[in-house]
Scaffold this motif. Structure first.
Motif, short mmCIF file in Angstrom:
data_model
loop_
_atom_site.label_atom_id
_atom_site.label_comp_id
_atom_site.label_asym_id
_atom_site.label_seq_id
_atom_site.Cartn_x
_atom_site.Cartn_y
_atom_site.Cartn_z
N LEU A 241 35.17 48.78 49.74
CA LEU A 241 35.29 48.33 48.36
C LEU A 241 36.18 49.28 47.58
O LEU A 241 36.01 50.49 47.65
CB LEU A 241 33.91 48.28 47.69
CG LEU A 241 32.81 47.48 48.40
CD1 LEU A 241 31.53 47.54 47.58
CD2 LEU A 241 33.24 46.04 48.62
N GLU A 244 37.27 49.55 41.51
CA GLU A 244 36.99 48.54 40.49
C GLU A 244 35.84 47.64 40.91
O GLU A 244 34.96 47.32 40.12
CB GLU A 244 38.24 47.70 40.20
CG GLU A 244 38.02 46.67 39.11
CD GLU A 244 39.22 45.77 38.90
OE1 GLU A 244 39.10 44.80 38.13
OE2 GLU A 244 40.28 46.04 39.50
N HIS A 245 35.87 47.23 42.17
CA HIS A 245 34.79 46.37 42.65
C HIS A 245 33.48 47.16 42.78
O HIS A 245 32.41 46.69 42.38
CB HIS A 245 35.15 45.76 44.00
CG HIS A 245 34.13 44.78 44.49
ND1 HIS A 245 34.16 43.45 44.17
CD2 HIS A 245 33.01 44.96 45.22
CE1 HIS A 245 33.11 42.84 44.70
NE2 HIS A 245 32.40 43.73 45.34
N THR A 249 29.35 46.64 41.39
CA THR A 249 28.20 46.64 42.29
C THR A 249 27.21 47.74 41.90
O THR A 249 25.99 47.53 41.86
CB THR A 249 28.65 46.82 43.74
OG1 THR A 249 29.55 45.76 44.09
CG2 THR A 249 27.46 46.78 44.69
N ILE A 386 37.88 44.70 49.71
CA ILE A 386 37.76 43.93 48.48
C ILE A 386 38.32 44.74 47.33
O ILE A 386 37.90 45.86 47.07
CB ILE A 386 36.29 43.54 48.19
CG1 ILE A 386 35.75 42.66 49.31
CG2 ILE A 386 36.19 42.82 46.85
CD1 ILE A 386 34.34 42.17 49.08
N GLU A 387 39.27 44.14 46.64
CA GLU A 387 39.89 44.75 45.48
C GLU A 387 39.66 43.83 44.28
O GLU A 387 39.93 42.64 44.35
CB GLU A 387 41.39 44.93 45.69
CG GLU A 387 42.13 45.49 44.49
CD GLU A 387 43.63 45.48 44.70
OE1 GLU A 387 44.11 46.29 45.50
OE2 GLU A 387 44.32 44.66 44.06
N HIS A 389 36.92 42.69 40.90
CA HIS A 389 35.55 42.18 40.87
C HIS A 389 35.53 40.70 40.51
O HIS A 389 36.43 40.17 39.88
CB HIS A 389 34.68 43.00 39.91
CG HIS A 389 35.18 43.03 38.50
ND1 HIS A 389 35.11 41.96 37.65
CD2 HIS A 389 35.77 44.03 37.78
CE1 HIS A 389 35.61 42.28 36.48
NE2 HIS A 389 36.03 43.53 36.54
N SER A 403 28.17 40.55 46.92
CA SER A 403 29.50 40.57 46.33
C SER A 403 29.88 39.18 45.86
O SER A 403 29.84 38.22 46.64
CB SER A 403 30.52 41.06 47.36
OG SER A 403 31.83 40.84 46.88
N ALA A 405 32.92 38.62 44.61
CA ALA A 405 34.38 38.57 44.62
C ALA A 405 34.88 38.00 45.93
O ALA A 405 34.29 38.20 46.98
CB ALA A 405 34.96 39.96 44.41
#
Length: 409
Positions: A241, A244-245, A249, A386-387, A389, A403, A405
């Motif tokens: 992750l 930003e993501h 979380t 994952i980039e 959110h 998640s 996203a």
């Protein structure tokens, strides 16, 4: 009204509450200003200039709270609202099961102002709308982009807090944020990518430093790449992750459970309750020894770095998780005594003059380890990165990390 006028009104309210038998009272006078400029599909869609002001009074009588508020800040209205708060406290005292005890806090006299380079409310509207329109134009230069949006947000809060214990605190707080988004369409499917600044306590330099015009081509290209990408095959993956993501979380799945009112069952709203009940404090294995999560309401430019909370407690830095073990909560003066804490963590905040303060998440972050990002990604054989959110990652008891996203990368 001037700060001197506010101070005089506050003194009047506190004296009145004291003389009527209140064992503690405080007052918050607040004037808020928002400016929101939104663009959609190459045009300016909305311009909002919002102003709101009012005051709220809390009174503690025989161990029970009373609260009342009004949007009319005047010498005539103030006694009525103070008396109403006292009347509510007296009524609450007749049904009280356990008296409220406040953790000690020295009374602070201070003035807090957000440092900034350029006042966002002094920036000409034409400059802001031009930036949004040019950003959207650049988004649409990418073939396949069907929709675009861009927005700027700014807020100023001028506040005065005073208590019967002697606290007298003036606030002049700024916050700024901006974002843009592109939506690509292909063969009946669509996908979006966005770029946004965090909400920061700073000035308009947050927007200029973000360089929206430079980010727009990348956002648009990624939206198109995303809509053309094949679906992820079900299976077991290593998950990486980006910050930003991960911040979302942590906020939802780690931050909300650390709110003591939620852990005690006093709050069960949209973000659910909490599995981190007080019996787990000090021994519960939350994560591996590599996991240390820190609450920091003193970090410059962060939203919770306001100097003091709405109990008049000074902002602090402390551990929520230390080497994988759950160790502490976000607390208020009232709830700190429930776990025999010597002092509140300064996390009691109201969302406006008309609301009673409640425990809110601090700025919570994961302490860095010794590894490097390149090494982390280099060890992945079958993984998802994952980039950015998407939706919130919560459940009814804050026990599940999930998640919302769509992965990109």
């Amino acid at each position: 009204m001037s700060q001197t006028d506010w101070q005089e009104l506050a003194e009047l309210s506190l004296r009145r509450a004291r003389s009527a038998g209140g064992e503690y009272a405080d007052i918050r006078l607040l004037e808020s200003t928002w400016e929101i400029v939104r663009g959609q599909d190459r045009r300016i869609a909305t311009i909002q200039d919002i102003r709101d002001s009012g005051f709220g009074v809390r009174v503690l009588y025989h161990g029970a709270w009373g609260f009342a508020a009004s949007s009319v800040i005047s010498p005539e209205e103030l006694p009525h609202v103070t008396d109403l708060a006292l009347e509510i406290a007296k009524g609450s005292a007749t049904l009280m099961r356990e008296p409220v005890r406040l953790a000690p806090e020295p009374p602070h006299t201070d003035s807090i102002a957000t440092p900034y380079g350029r006042d966002p409310f002094a920036v000409p509207l034409e400059e802001k709308t031009r930036l949004l329109q040019e950003t959207m134009e650049r988004l649409h230069r990418q073939p396949g982009i069907a929709r675009s949006s861009a927005s700027l947000w700014a807020r100023r809060d001028r506040k005065f807090f005073a208590s019967t214990e002697g606290a007298r605190i003036h606030f002049d707080l700024l916050a700024v944020q901006g974002e843009c988004e592109a939506t690509a369409v292909h063969d009946g499917s669509f996908a979006s990518r966005s770029f946004n600044t965090p909400h920061l306590r700073a000035g308009y330099e947050v927007i200029t430093d973000a360089r929206f015009l430079d980010a727009a081509p990348r956002v648009a290209a990624q939206a198109m790449e995303k809509v053309l990408a094949p679906p992820v095959e079900p299976g077991r993956y290593d998950l990486v992750l980006d910050p930003e993501h991960l911040s979302l979380t942590i906020h939802e799945s780690c931050g909300h459970p650390s709110e003591l009112d939620r852990a005690l069952g006093y709050e069960a709203n949209y973000a659910g309750t909490s599995f981190l009940t007080p019996d787990k404090r000090g021994w519960f294995r939350y994560g591996s020894p590599h996991v240390t999560m820190v609450a920091d309401n003193t970090e410059p430019e962060t939203l919770a770095a306001t100097g003091y909370d709405d109990d008049g407690v000074a902002c602090q830095r402390w551990d929520i998780i230390r080497e994988g073990i759950f160790v502490d909560y976000c607390t208020s003066r009232e709830l700190a005594t429930k776990i025999e804490a010597k002092r509140s963590r300064g996390s009691n905040r109201a969302d406006g003059w008309g609301s009673i303060p409640m425990v809110r998440i601090a700025n919570i972050g994961l302490e860095p380890g010794a590894g490097r990002v390149d090494d982390m990604i280099g060890d992945v054989r079958r993984g998802i990165y994952i980039e950015g959110h998407g939706s919130f990652s919560i459940d009814s008891n804050d026990t599940t990390f999930s998640s919302g996203a769509m992965p990109f990368g």
